[in-house]
Design a protein around this motif. Sequence first.
Motif, short mmCIF file in Angstrom:
data_model
loop_
_atom_site.label_atom_id
_atom_site.label_comp_id
_atom_site.label_asym_id
_atom_site.label_seq_id
_atom_site.Cartn_x
_atom_site.Cartn_y
_atom_site.Cartn_z
N ARG A 231 -10.02 14.79 68.54
CA ARG A 231 -8.92 15.05 69.68
C ARG A 231 -8.52 13.65 70.08
NH1 ARG A 231 -5.57 18.61 71.38
NH2 ARG A 231 -7.06 19.98 70.86
N TYR A 232 -8.93 12.63 70.31
CA TYR A 232 -8.76 11.22 70.71
C TYR A 232 -7.67 10.77 69.53
CZ TYR A 232 -11.05 12.81 74.68
OH TYR A 232 -11.36 13.56 75.88
N SER A 233 -8.31 11.00 68.26
CA SER A 233 -7.55 10.55 67.02
C SER A 233 -6.23 11.20 67.01
CB SER A 233 -8.64 10.92 66.08
OG SER A 233 -7.62 10.54 64.77
N LEU A 234 -6.17 12.57 67.31
CA LEU A 234 -4.76 13.25 67.29
C LEU A 234 -3.98 12.72 68.48
CD1 LEU A 234 -3.89 16.56 66.58
CD2 LEU A 234 -3.25 15.94 68.94
N ALA A 235 -4.56 12.08 69.69
CA ALA A 235 -3.63 11.60 70.33
C ALA A 235 -3.06 10.44 70.11
CB ALA A 235 -4.72 11.34 71.87
#
Length: 577
Positions: A231-235
């Motif tokens: 999720r944080y990588s996508l952000a």
Amino acid sequence: MSEKKRYRSAEWYNSKTHKRDTFVHRGWMRNQGHPDHLFDGRPVIGICNTWSELTPCNGHFREISESVKKGVYEAGGFPLEFPVFSASESNLRPTAMLFRNLASMDVEEAIRGNPMDGVVLLMGCDKTTPSLLMGAASVDIPTIGVSGGPMLNGHHKGNTIGSGTGVWQLDADLSAGKITEEDFIEAEISMSRSKGNCMTMGTASTMGSMVEALGMALPHNAAIPAVDARRYSLAHMSGKRIVEMVKENLTMSKVVSKASFENAIKVNGAIGGSTNAVIHLAAIAGRLEIDLTLDDWEKCGKDIPTLVNLQPSGKYLMEDFYYAGGVPAVIKQLLDKKLINKNALTVNGKTIEENNINADCWNKEVIKNFDSPLVKDGGIKILKGNIAPDGAIIKPSAASSELMQHKGKAIVFESIEEFQNKIDDPNLDVDKNSILVLKNCGPRGYPGMAEVGNMRLPKKILKQGIRDMIRISDARMSGTAYGTVILHTCPEAAVKGPLAAVQNGDIIEVDVKNCKLNLNVSNEVIEKRLEAYQPILPEIKGGYQKMYVDHVMQADKGADLDFLVGKRGSEVKRHSH
Ligand code: FES
């Protein structure tokens, strides 16, 4: 500066003619320690944050924002986070939907009034997604969506339990005396055991999927759990991408077209998405000046089976959906069947086909095959007839198949209060074949159009072991709810739509297969009853609610305020210091 492209923010930070204004705009920003070089004309990226401790589904958004910032810096942009109205589905009274339009006004004016060249929308809880998309659409600068992601699966006493859906089940069990009050309370934290939004295919996860299907977010936006590192990588990647979008001047209206909305309707059918998507997509389309009607739902939703086996239509939860392949695996199947407008553009500059054609499905029990789906005739059905000349909707995948063609006697409640007072009255003349009718809960009658359409069944019916009956109203229902529930009846009773004419004992005919909803009463009688009908209108003390009731449109138009429809652009008057 001269060879460099001048972006919108240069009007604030790099004016060649208004040096004093530049001093004020930059100078005050410097108090946060931003070094001089960040004001050298690079893209300024707003991060529109709906973080709030009172919106628990978005409670982790400061962390997501930090990841977006890393990506923006990495790509040579300057990120600036700003807060907007955060409409919490679980806390806000009388209903979060009342404030969706207000929040969209906040978003629109905050984007337009501030020095930003592109914006990242952080969205999660139900109404935070449409409100941000609506506001951003009316400004139309480069925009990318990042959802906060769903909670991990709920686990309680050996069972998985889903947000919302589990509450309705537990409540029915409590009413039927099958569980104790202690059991009921204990289930709270077992259900919501991590950060994130509801992890059923409720409105939040549906809207996250719609963002992805519209092309407004990177692939997998909808389903990566809120606490998963990806999720944080996508952000981070979204932060990086928005800087490129500014350089390409890829605005929201260049990404989202009528074809994107048609794709979203199809994906909604395949995921068994929330009925609320009908209203929100209409409102977003209205802002983009794209003509989207209930007929488009009928046209595009037809023949789309529900593939995704998630609660409330099926068994599993969003965590399972992500591990099974998420929205890309669903779009891939629709692409294979040539049901998707494959050239629709997405925020990464690629088409929806390029993004999803190679997606894998890792679990065919969670994402079923097109040829052996969860529900053959899924999606949202639009019903029309003399009760609903402008349409009403039903979600067949969450309904009982044996009630899809049904004739029954109406049991009428003029208001939600009357429903609450009478539903458990032992003298209520109701049986399992009756049809419960609730009026005055539409956009105008119950400002915000409360999620009360899935009326609970009378205790005496529940005690017979019956778990579903037909219910008709002008209200909405939670995306996590289920049952044979006909919603958004248009026009609503409060504006003297024909739903207002239904009386106790009238026979109503429901025929979902043939999209019909009729009252077996002549048109002359309906008209006479409507002439005499006195709607129950809410007491409004003024303020925003007054503006809302004066301007809200009907559900088929997205329940937006009439004066907010359309794009108003990003130009803003200079305020000289
Ligand atoms: Fe926020 Fe369900 S209450 S997503």
